[in-house]
Design an enzyme around this catalytic site. Sequence first.
Site, PDB file in Angstrom:
ATOM      1  N   GLU A 132       2.191   6.005  16.625  1.00 18.04           N
ATOM      2  CA  GLU A 132       3.329   5.468  17.364  1.00 18.04           C
ATOM      3  C   GLU A 132       2.729   4.630  18.466  1.00 18.04           C
ATOM      4  O   GLU A 132       1.953   5.134  19.270  1.00 18.04           O
ATOM      5  CB  GLU A 132       4.164   6.626  17.933  1.00 18.04           C
ATOM      6  CG  GLU A 132       5.503   6.168  18.457  1.00 18.04           C
ATOM      7  CD  GLU A 132       5.773   6.700  19.831  1.00 18.04           C
ATOM      8  OE1 GLU A 132       5.804   7.925  20.000  1.00 18.04           O
ATOM      9  OE2 GLU A 132       5.926   5.872  20.742  1.00 18.04           O
ATOM     10  N   CYS A 178       7.641   4.953  26.110  1.00 21.14           N
ATOM     11  CA  CYS A 178       7.720   4.208  24.856  1.00 21.14           C
ATOM     12  C   CYS A 178       9.125   3.677  24.619  1.00 21.14           C
ATOM     13  O   CYS A 178       9.306   2.679  23.933  1.00 21.14           O
ATOM     14  CB  CYS A 178       7.251   5.067  23.693  1.00 21.14           C
ATOM     15  SG  CYS A 178       7.788   6.766  23.794  1.00 21.14           S
TER      16      CYS A 178
END
Length: 543
Positions: free
Chosen positions: A265, A302
């Site tokens: 990720e 994020c």
Amino acid sequence: MKLNGNLLIGAQEVGATAGSMKSLNPATNVEIEPSFAFGGSAEVDRAARLADDAFDSYNNTSLADRAAFLERIADGLDAITPELAQRASLETALPVAQLEAEAAKSATQFRQFATVVRQGRFRQATIDPAQPERQPRPRMDHRSQKIAVGPVAIFGASNFPISYSVAGGDTASALAAGCPVIVKAHNAHPGASELMGRVIQQAVRDSGLHEGVFSLVRGGGNEIGEALVDHPLIKGVTFTGSEGGGMALFRRAQQRPDPIPVFTEMTSVNPTFVLPGALAARGAEIGHGFIERMLVTVGQACLKPAILLAIDGPGYIDLRRAMTAPVEAMQARTMLTPGICAAYRKNVERQRNAGAERIAAGGEPQGAWDGQAVLFEVDGARMLDDPSLSEEVFGPAALLVRVKDVEQLIAIARQFRGQLSATIQLDRVDHPLAANLLPVLERRTGRIVINAFAHPQEVSYASIHGGPFPATSDSRFTSVGMSSIERFLRPVCYQGFPDELLPEALQHDNPRGIWRLTDGQLSLAAIAHDMEIPSPVCECDSI
Ligand code: NAP
């Protein structure tokens, strides 16, 4: 709990074999005691062998025992929360209250996965009973379930030092799946990592599990991470961090003689599209809400909403003003690490060089690693000309895009690379435009949010924290939520087995009472008597 800086290899404490480090308090720029040991490929090998030794027994633990183990970890995290949050705060400059909430989230995730394990649905038990009378040829009994892939390596994130770290969702979901775990501790928070590692090590002991179920390693360069990804006994990897680091490890894993899955990720700007009706009706409210979310954890999230696109028209000036004011009022705040702060300053310059105009800036940095809040504005044509403006600036910066018309909005949406999330702010009058935008966003993101922002991420059964590259390296999976367990499972089919040799999940009487798909029908029931396996041998023609 006393920190001694050792590596935790199974039940063993291992001192430095390849140097050591102290953690840095980024707020004061002063090192903190104690020293933390670095290991190398020998320690990785030891941890991987132990994990491999542990695999069969751990993968075959009863669902009840595995769930109880996960709950022990949750209880252990609860017990050290104040100490863990204090230490993590010293190492990251994030507020203690925020880190206490993160610890609670981590404990909750372990309890949620205990429920997932007890439910047993993750096994995806599927049964196609024998049909000896079927014409033109009989069908043999086929049953499948999912089992753990093997020992896995986990690279924790720097920005959520608890809930995406040693005791984060990756570890919880891998242990729930039945995989022994080796965590590569992030060097930005070694003390917090050790505290969490000790909780898991103790839970392994208290649960009577093989010591190789969990290890924690640390190293002073890329060598330790590379050794983990290369090790032939490691069968899967998860990573949260930079695109460069994630892709280096991904490529490395694909070059092994036996390539393994790597779930990374990496990067996302989580674009927000403000449609004209919503802009006219509540431009100021949207602009304020966007900046409020952008500044959470000094922009180091994020799911930070980083780019807002709005078509110039009624409400635009209100939106713009509502965005500039809170940025100007924001004091510079300490970032996670010197490296992340340096990258932030460089990327802010990149935005400026790419033609974005700085329309607001917060207080000047006071500390060495303070990040100054910045808001840029650019017009839609420039945005289309220079795709670098759509790249992540990890830190308290945002970009407002003044778009000419609907066609330009859709063209910019098409230009975005893969994202973890996208947001649409709309009113009823905007529905036709939203209907045109949605298919463009579906192809580019893992989550679409209407009239809210993506942060914070819910941890639930429907949660998706994933998306097309470069948000992740595998858009088919999520790294958050109950289905994140899927990353650590693989299917096995058992054909023509006598009942006593079948795994419990597939046995005739369904002894654990789990949901199963029998001849295409979902049920909790034992298999109907007339579907019983007639014989382990079926007179089948070859296909
Ligand atoms: P990172 O530099 O990618 O490091 C993440 C972890 O992977 C660390 O444990 C690091 O080890 C290890 N690592 C990185 N590259 C490696 C390689 N080539 N070989 C072996 N191991 C490797 O990420 P970070 O320090 O957390 O943050 C740096 C940047 O990543 C940020 O500025 C931001 O752009 C991005 N980031 C994005 C997200 C997100 O969720 N999108 C989250 C965090 C960070 P060491 O500790 O030894 O360096």
